[in-house]
Write a protein that holds these residues in place. Structure first.
Motif, mmCIF file in Angstrom:
data_model
loop_
_atom_site.group_PDB
_atom_site.id
_atom_site.type_symbol
_atom_site.label_atom_id
_atom_site.label_comp_id
_atom_site.label_asym_id
_atom_site.label_seq_id
_atom_site.Cartn_x
_atom_site.Cartn_y
_atom_site.Cartn_z
ATOM 1 N N GLY A 18 0.772 -1.233 0.000
ATOM 2 C CA GLY A 18 0.000 0.000 0.000
ATOM 3 C C GLY A 18 0.806 1.287 0.000
ATOM 4 O O GLY A 18 0.229 2.365 0.197
ATOM 5 N N TYR A 19 2.095 1.233 -0.242
ATOM 6 C CA TYR A 19 2.895 2.450 -0.270
ATOM 7 C C TYR A 19 2.676 3.216 -1.577
ATOM 8 O O TYR A 19 2.386 2.609 -2.615
ATOM 9 N N PRO A 20 2.785 4.560 -1.571
ATOM 10 C CA PRO A 20 2.576 5.350 -2.793
ATOM 11 C C PRO A 20 3.523 4.919 -3.915
ATOM 12 O O PRO A 20 4.702 4.628 -3.669
ATOM 13 N N VAL A 21 3.012 4.925 -5.131
ATOM 14 C CA VAL A 21 3.765 4.400 -6.270
ATOM 15 C C VAL A 21 5.044 5.192 -6.523
ATOM 16 O O VAL A 21 6.132 4.626 -6.637
ATOM 17 N N ALA A 22 4.910 6.515 -6.628
ATOM 18 C CA ALA A 22 6.078 7.329 -6.976
ATOM 19 C C ALA A 22 7.176 7.198 -5.938
ATOM 20 O O ALA A 22 8.369 7.061 -6.268
ATOM 21 N N LEU A 23 6.801 7.237 -4.657
ATOM 22 C CA LEU A 23 7.796 7.130 -3.592
ATOM 23 C C LEU A 23 8.380 5.724 -3.521
ATOM 24 O O LEU A 23 9.553 5.547 -3.178
ATOM 25 N N THR A 24 7.578 4.709 -3.850
ATOM 26 C CA THR A 24 8.071 3.333 -3.861
ATOM 27 C C THR A 24 9.124 3.146 -4.946
ATOM 28 O O THR A 24 10.185 2.549 -4.715
ATOM 29 N N LEU A 25 8.842 3.665 -6.137
ATOM 30 C CA LEU A 25 9.795 3.531 -7.243
ATOM 31 C C LEU A 25 11.121 4.219 -6.919
ATOM 32 O O LEU A 25 12.200 3.631 -7.063
ATOM 33 N N SER A 26 11.038 5.475 -6.480
ATOM 34 C CA SER A 26 12.272 6.223 -6.218
ATOM 35 C C SER A 26 12.983 5.706 -4.966
ATOM 36 O O SER A 26 14.220 5.594 -4.942
ATOM 37 N N GLY A 27 12.215 5.379 -3.916
ATOM 38 C CA GLY A 27 12.822 4.905 -2.676
ATOM 39 C C GLY A 27 13.542 3.578 -2.850
ATOM 40 O O GLY A 27 14.676 3.404 -2.374
ATOM 41 N N THR A 28 12.906 2.639 -3.536
ATOM 42 C CA THR A 28 13.538 1.335 -3.783
ATOM 43 C C THR A 28 14.792 1.496 -4.633
ATOM 44 O O THR A 28 15.833 0.872 -4.369
ATOM 45 N N ALA A 29 14.712 2.355 -5.655
ATOM 46 C CA ALA A 29 15.872 2.575 -6.522
ATOM 47 C C ALA A 29 17.041 3.170 -5.740
ATOM 48 O O ALA A 29 18.197 2.735 -5.883
#
Length: 453
Positions: free
Chosen positions: A19-30
């Motif tokens: 359930g984490y926000p998509v944009a923050l998930t993409l950048s945070g994981t990267a």
């Protein structure tokens, strides 16, 4: 180390499921994986230095200006009660047919999808507006909910679609990369207009197949006379309701087909036309304009924040050698291009359960697009196939986004199982269209070749 790109992709999917926000998930994981890679000496942080150029490239991309303009156009038409008037007019026009109301819902949904290009807005609007009428006139819960969900997803494939705008932008870049990798240093380009034109025939064919299914198999319980007795409208009212939105869509698509305007310029025409239409219907005031602009800014901000996160993710993925890993896997598969395409379509279909089309377009397509296009796949055909594939995914139980949208506005008396049953025939129709496109790619490529030579 060679499996780190795939591990990063799996982590993104898991975080999204939590359930984490998509944009923050993409950048945070990267950033997390990039930090671990730099600390272990397995990642060159020069890839991260390219991020500012990527962000400025997104900001300077004139094609993406079409996104807020098409969103403005769609939200304005949604707020101006256009769909409600259209449904009444179409129901009166087709009232002589036993399945007239069902066809009215289909045609209004198609027009609304072509006008807004936003799946959620179309499904919610049609659900609130037409579901009570369909149930009152004898349509089963499964048939009523199925046709609403199916017509709502037409916004993925019928131009002008935001999904096609984003796909066209990414495929243009991927096509140039593919040609450069083959030693072609004056590469051809594929535009959003090419994708709009290519999606036109498949989109109309899909509407026709839906209509045939509704005429042959979907019948209301209530007799025809009782079902249409309350629907009356004059010819002048019919013209007033039908002609303006049709002219608006013709102006947007016609200007692109005639080569008089780029998709971005046509989006400007659509946005201004939608405001003039709302003004003529006395539905435009400062309060409504403020609501429309706020919704437009919210949707546009979400899209571009996801673009930045996806750009960072793709850079880190490439820095870990993810592109080479995928390319080697595709080229080593038995069956060559056909097997690679099948794998990509299945993966995109499954990702459609947890990701929106924006994330899939800007995360998956930049990875697999250049590889498939270098293998000889036509970019317009690939874009149309991906759009229809995502449309099918958004309709498929139990995770289809369209089902969630309708479940949110449908009465509690309608069981979720009825919604699931209702969409199954339409999923079969979409799979049939995908099969037809696979056998006859000319359904997507013939019209662009005729229009653009």
């Amino acid at each position: 180390m060679e499996w780190l790109p795939l591990l990063m992709f799996v982590c993104v999917c898991l975080m999204l499921l939590l359930g984490y926000p998509v944009a923050l998930t993409l950048s945070g994981t990267a950033l997390l994986f990039a930090g671990l890679g730099v600390a272990g000496g397995h990642f060159d942080n020069a890839y991260l230095h390219a991020l500012p150029n990527r962000v400025f490239g997104v900001m300077e991309n004139t094609t993406l200006i079409a996104v807020p303009l098409f969103v403005l156009m769609g939200v304005m038409l949604e707020k101006s009660r256009l769909a409600e008037e259209l449904l009444g007019a179409m129901a009166a026009l087709l009232g002589g047919l036993r399945s007239g109301l069902a066809l009215s819902v289909l045609l209004v949904g198609a027009l609304l999808a072509a006008s807004t290009g936003i799946v959620g807005a179309t499904v919610v609007t049609m659900g609130l507006m037409s579901l009570p009428s369909l149930r009152a006139r004898g349509y089963s819960d499964s048939a009523a909910t199925g046709m609403i969900c199916a017509t709502g997803t037409l916004g993925q494939i019928i131009p002008p679609s935001i999904a096609l705008v984003l796909l066209g932008d990414i495929l243009s870049t991927s096509y140039q990369q593919a040609q450069l990798s083959m030693g072609i240093f004056n590469p051809k380009t594929v535009s959003v207009g090419d994708l709009f034109v290519g999606a036109l025939l498949p989109g109309l064919l899909l509407v026709l197949l839906y209509a045939l299914y509704l005429l042959v198999w979907v019948r209301p319980v209530m007799p025809r006379d009782a079902a249409t007795a309350t629907i009356t409208v004059s010819r002048w009212q019919l013209l007033q309701t039908l002609v303006p939105p049709v002219l608006l869509i013709v102006a947007v698509l016609g200007s692109i087909l005639a080569g008089a305007a780029t998709p971005t310029e046509a989006a400007g025409v659509g946005a201004v036309g939608a405001m003039l239409l709302a003004l003529c219907k006395r539905q435009l005031n400062l309060t409504r304009l403020r609501e429309v602009l706020r919704s437009t800014v919210e949707v546009t901000s979400m899209v571009f924040l996801i673009l930045i996160g996806a750009a960072l993710f793709s850079l880190v993925f490439r820095g870990f050698g993810g592109e080479e890993l995928v390319s080697d896997y595709f080229h080593s598969m038995p069956g060559g291009t056909t097997s690679a395409l099948l794998v990509v379509m299945v993966v995109i279909f499954l990702l459609g359960f947890i990701l929106d089309f924006i994330e899939i377009t800007y995360v998956v397509i930049p990875i697999v697009g250049p590889i498939l296009l270098a293998m000889g796949v036509d970019p317009v055909w690939l874009g149309v196939m991906v759009a229809i594939n995502l449309q099918t995914s958004f309709l498929t139980p139990p995770f289809g986004f369209a089902l969630f949208y309708l479940r949110g506005v449908a009465p509690a008396a309608i069981p979720t199982a009825a919604i699931y049953r209702g969409v199954l025939p339409f999923i079969a129709i979409q799979l049939l269209l995908l099969a037809l496109l696979a056998v006859w790619p000319q359904l997507a490529t013939w019209l662009p070749d005729k229009v653009y030579g």
